[in-house]
Design a protein around this motif. Structure first.
Motif, PDB file in Angstrom:
ATOM      1  N   ALA A 117       0.826  -1.213   0.000  1.00 16.49           N
ATOM      2  CA  ALA A 117       0.000   0.000   0.000  1.00 16.49           C
ATOM      3  C   ALA A 117       0.854   1.252   0.000  1.00 16.49           C
ATOM      4  CB  ALA A 117      -0.926  -0.011   1.212  1.00 16.49           C
ATOM      5  N   SER A 118       1.928   1.255   0.775  1.00 13.62           N
ATOM      6  CA  SER A 118       2.783   2.444   0.844  1.00 13.62           C
ATOM      7  C   SER A 118       3.517   2.675  -0.471  1.00 13.62           C
ATOM      8  CB  SER A 118       3.782   2.315   1.995  1.00 13.62           C
ATOM      9  OG  SER A 118       4.623   1.187   1.829  1.00 13.62           O
ATOM     10  N   ARG A 119       3.956   1.614  -1.129  1.00 15.08           N
ATOM     11  CA  ARG A 119       4.636   1.767  -2.424  1.00 15.08           C
ATOM     12  C   ARG A 119       3.664   2.212  -3.502  1.00 15.08           C
ATOM     13  NH1 ARG A 119       7.677   0.276   1.770  1.00 15.08           N
ATOM     14  NH2 ARG A 119       9.832  -0.199   1.180  1.00 15.08           N
ATOM     15  N   GLN A 120       2.440   1.699  -3.458  1.00 17.56           N
ATOM     16  CA  GLN A 120       1.444   2.141  -4.438  1.00 17.56           C
ATOM     17  C   GLN A 120       1.122   3.616  -4.239  1.00 17.56           C
ATOM     18  OE1 GLN A 120      -0.347   0.241  -7.091  1.00 17.56           O
ATOM     19  NE2 GLN A 120      -0.432   2.414  -7.519  1.00 17.56           N
ATOM     20  N   LEU A 140       8.913   6.762   3.732  1.00 13.10           N
ATOM     21  CA  LEU A 140       8.482   6.749   5.127  1.00 13.10           C
ATOM     22  C   LEU A 140       7.162   7.486   5.321  1.00 13.10           C
ATOM     23  CD1 LEU A 140       9.135   5.911   8.020  1.00 13.10           C
ATOM     24  CD2 LEU A 140      10.439   8.023   8.281  1.00 13.10           C
ATOM     25  N   ASN A 141       6.991   8.615   4.644  1.00 16.86           N
ATOM     26  CA  ASN A 141       5.733   9.355   4.786  1.00 16.86           C
ATOM     27  C   ASN A 141       4.538   8.508   4.375  1.00 16.86           C
ATOM     28  OD1 ASN A 141       7.261  11.505   5.593  1.00 16.86           O
ATOM     29  ND2 ASN A 141       6.889  12.773   3.793  1.00 16.86           N
ATOM     30  N   SER A 142       4.668   7.808   3.265  1.00 16.66           N
ATOM     31  CA  SER A 142       3.567   6.961   2.796  1.00 16.66           C
ATOM     32  C   SER A 142       3.328   5.793   3.741  1.00 16.66           C
ATOM     33  CB  SER A 142       3.869   6.450   1.389  1.00 16.66           C
ATOM     34  OG  SER A 142       3.828   7.497   0.445  1.00 16.66           O
ATOM     35  N   VAL A 143       4.395   5.262   4.325  1.00 19.97           N
ATOM     36  CA  VAL A 143       4.246   4.167   5.293  1.00 19.97           C
ATOM     37  C   VAL A 143       3.465   4.645   6.514  1.00 19.97           C
ATOM     38  CG1 VAL A 143       5.479   2.636   6.866  1.00 19.97           C
ATOM     39  CG2 VAL A 143       6.328   2.958   4.537  1.00 19.97           C
ATOM     40  N   LEU A 144       3.826   5.818   7.039  1.00 23.05           N
ATOM     41  CA  LEU A 144       3.154   6.344   8.228  1.00 23.05           C
ATOM     42  C   LEU A 144       1.715   6.756   7.924  1.00 23.05           C
ATOM     43  CD1 LEU A 144       6.051   8.436   9.813  1.00 23.05           C
ATOM     44  CD2 LEU A 144       5.267   6.140  10.425  1.00 23.05           C
ATOM     45  N   VAL A 145       1.474   7.287   6.735  1.00 21.90           N
ATOM     46  CA  VAL A 145       0.105   7.624   6.336  1.00 21.90           C
ATOM     47  C   VAL A 145      -0.755   6.365   6.284  1.00 21.90           C
ATOM     48  CG1 VAL A 145      -1.319   8.394   4.395  1.00 21.90           C
ATOM     49  CG2 VAL A 145       0.627   9.774   5.137  1.00 21.90           C
ATOM     50  N   SER A 146      -0.176   5.258   5.841  1.00 23.71           N
ATOM     51  CA  SER A 146      -0.903   3.989   5.818  1.00 23.71           C
ATOM     52  C   SER A 146      -1.336   3.582   7.223  1.00 23.71           C
ATOM     53  CB  SER A 146      -0.039   2.894   5.181  1.00 23.71           C
ATOM     54  OG  SER A 146       0.284   3.207   3.845  1.00 23.71           O
ATOM     55  N   LEU A 147      -0.485   3.847   8.204  1.00 24.76           N
ATOM     56  CA  LEU A 147      -0.835   3.560   9.600  1.00 24.76           C
ATOM     57  C   LEU A 147      -1.997   4.446  10.042  1.00 24.76           C
ATOM     58  CD1 LEU A 147      -0.404   2.327  12.414  1.00 24.76           C
ATOM     59  CD2 LEU A 147       1.362   4.062  12.801  1.00 24.76           C
ATOM     60  N   ILE A 148      -1.916   5.732   9.730  1.00 19.06           N
ATOM     61  CA  ILE A 148      -2.959   6.667  10.154  1.00 19.06           C
ATOM     62  C   ILE A 148      -4.291   6.308   9.510  1.00 19.06           C
ATOM     63  CG2 ILE A 148      -3.710   9.089  10.048  1.00 19.06           C
ATOM     64  CD1 ILE A 148      -0.733   9.849  10.200  1.00 19.06           C
ATOM     65  N   VAL A 149      -4.267   6.001   8.229  1.00 22.59           N
ATOM     66  CA  VAL A 149      -5.503   5.621   7.526  1.00 22.59           C
ATOM     67  C   VAL A 149      -6.114   4.376   8.154  1.00 22.59           C
ATOM     68  CG1 VAL A 149      -6.433   4.753   5.348  1.00 22.59           C
ATOM     69  CG2 VAL A 149      -4.875   6.704   5.340  1.00 22.59           C
TER      70      VAL A 149
END
Length: 507
Positions: A342-345, A372-381
């Protein structure tokens, strides 16, 4: 020259290449990572052909010098079994983290390339974000089911499930950041657990469980939804099982971090299909022969019929806990891969400026060389979506249904574009691995399977519905398509960089 045609110069160059691109040993390496963390010269050539440079680095390398080899990339994500036939033939040509939206951009009719690619990008970006909470919620509620089995006085609270989702996802985020270099080792270990664990489950069932007769297994159907035919009930039932048959493209979205991706990935995906097709068939047949009374297991207080089957068979809490724990471990491992995917997409689509705040999502942390930003956003979502479960399971189910409908849409669009080129006898780009003369037949079969299943994914499970049993996924799906289309008109059409535009410059 049309956008899907190959220039004479490039075609001549391709004729000089062997299957593994011999002659490109001195191809210039471009990227923001140290040379030792880059891929092979073939990977560099593919990246340059796609108009990209490497910004994500390979994790801790294995003994053969690769981050992900054929075995560990064949890790059976979420026990999926059969969909990679539909995608591997063009993954071998365009090994990019963008996956389907890149392929649609490159292979769709020129007039529709940009818009269809944009919509596909939104579908996959949102679909994979929803997939994280889907798989984490499944793991969390299975844990709750085990608690109910061991402690009948336990009150099955929804907020407990939400906390478990957050815990599992946080653990997965930790793996995708601080332990990212060790992911190949973990994936190889989980692959072993997946295969060995299967036999740890089915052997007790074979030995201890009473048997249904073959006639009941292969000829009797249970139409519990009140539909007018067993055929309709079967097609509607696909919506609850289709997640086991999608998602082999998890590894596709990691392709910019995989050495020799244009050859390793297709082979790994096909190997995963073969292994999981066999193992999945064995598991299904075993359960059908050993499930016992259907009504009894469906009424299980655990909420999961398979837990009740395990306990009815073994009559042992310890054995049931162990057998179920194997599934929880594999689901947790799948959550790790879902976060990575999900973070890579998200990062890839933002790199092409397809999302609001694209600069933020597309940022790659220096030194870490991960988005890293996309990884952390995935956590928040995931946290925000899981909180919906506290208020309404119906609302959460409607949202996470986008996992199925969105990803299936992306598959249909990408397969449809490649199939259209085949029907038009338009040349396909050079690729190192393909389905050969069976390609068109497999593409047609895939569409014949996907289209009806996609339609029935919007059906409710029961013929007579109310607000609680209604399938609201169609509302969420139409809302997503509308949002993406409006944003495209307002901003996307002027800012989104269709991947084919970069490829075209090198032709």
């Amino acid at each position: 020259m049309g956008s899907n045609e190959i220039s004479p110069t490039r075609r001549a160059n391709m004729a000089d290449l062997t299957a593994d691109y011999a002659g490109y040993a001195e191809h210039p390496r471009k990227g923001t990572v140290a040379p030792k963390y880059m891929g092979t010269v073939v990977d560099q050539r593919d990246m340059n052909a796609l108009g990209r440079v490497q910004v994500l680095r390979f994790a801790k390398q294995c003994a053969d010098g690769r981050r992900h080899g054929r075995a560990d990339m064949g890790l059976p994500h979420r026990h999926r079994r059969s969909s990679s036939f539909r995608r591997v033939s063009y993954q071998a040509r365009s090994p990019t983290s963008g996956g389907q939206y890149h392929w649609v951009s490159e292979f769709a009719p020129r007039r529709y390339q940009k818009f269809l690619s944009y919509i596909t990008g939104w579908l996959t970006a949102i679909g994979w974000q929803c997939a994280i909470v889907t798989i984490a919620m499944l793991a969390g509620t299975i844990i709750q089911g085990l608690i109910v089995l061991n402690n009948p006085t336990y009150n099955f609270e929804r907020w407990h499930g939400t906390l478990l989702v957050i815990a599992i996802t946080t653990f997965s985020i930790f793996f995708n950041t601080f332990l990212a270099r060790n992911l190949p080792m973990v994936e190889a270990l989980i692959l072993i657990i997946h295969i060995v664990g299967l036999f740890a489950i089915i052997i007790p069932l074979w030995v201890l469980a009473p048997r249904n007769n073959a006639k009941a297994v292969f000829t009797e159907f249970n139409n519990g939804g009140g539909w007018n035919s067993d055929g309709t009930a079967t097609l509607v039932g696909f919506s609850t099982t289709i997640t086991a048959m999608i998602g082999y493209d998890c590894s596709v979205h990691m392709s910019e971090e995989i050495k020799d991706a244009s050859r390793t990935l297709p082979k790994a995906m096909m190997s995963a299909v073969g292994v999981n097709a066999v193992l999945g068939f064995i598991m299904i047949i075993t359960l059908c022969f050993t499930l016992g009374d259907v009504d009894n297991i469906l009424e299980s207080p655990t909420g999961f019929p398979f837990i009740q089957i395990f306990y009815n068979t073994t009559q042992s809490y310890a054995a049931t806990n162990t057998m179920t724990a194997i599934l929880v471990i594999t689901l947790t491992a799948s959550t790790i891969t879902e976060v990575a995917t999900a973070s890579r997409q998200l990062w890839s689509f933002a790199r092409d400026r397809g999302l609001p705040f694209s600069d933020f999502f597309a940022y790659v942390t220096p030194g870490w060389n991960i988005p890293l930003n996309s990884v952390l956003v995935s956590l928040i979502v995931t946290i925000l979506l899981s909180l919906i479960n506290i208020g309404s399971t119906v609302a959460l189910a409607a949202i996470v249904s986008l996992t199925i409908t969105s990803l299936m849409s992306a598959y249909i669009l990408s397969i449809g574009c490649i199939l259209l080129k085949r029907f038009r006898n338009e040349p396909l780009p050079h690729r190192r691995w393909s389905l050969g003369r069976f390609g068109m037949a497999i593409n047609i079969a895939a569409m014949a399977f996907l289209l009806p299943v996609f339609v029935f994914a919007f059906f409710p499970l029961m013929a007579e519905v109310d607000k609680q049993t209604m399938n609201w996924s169609v509302v969420m799906y139409i809302g997503l398509i509308t949002l993406a289309s409006v944003y495209y008109i307002i901003r996307g059409r002027n800012h989104f960089v269709a991947p084919v535009a970069l490829v075209r410059k090198l032709r």
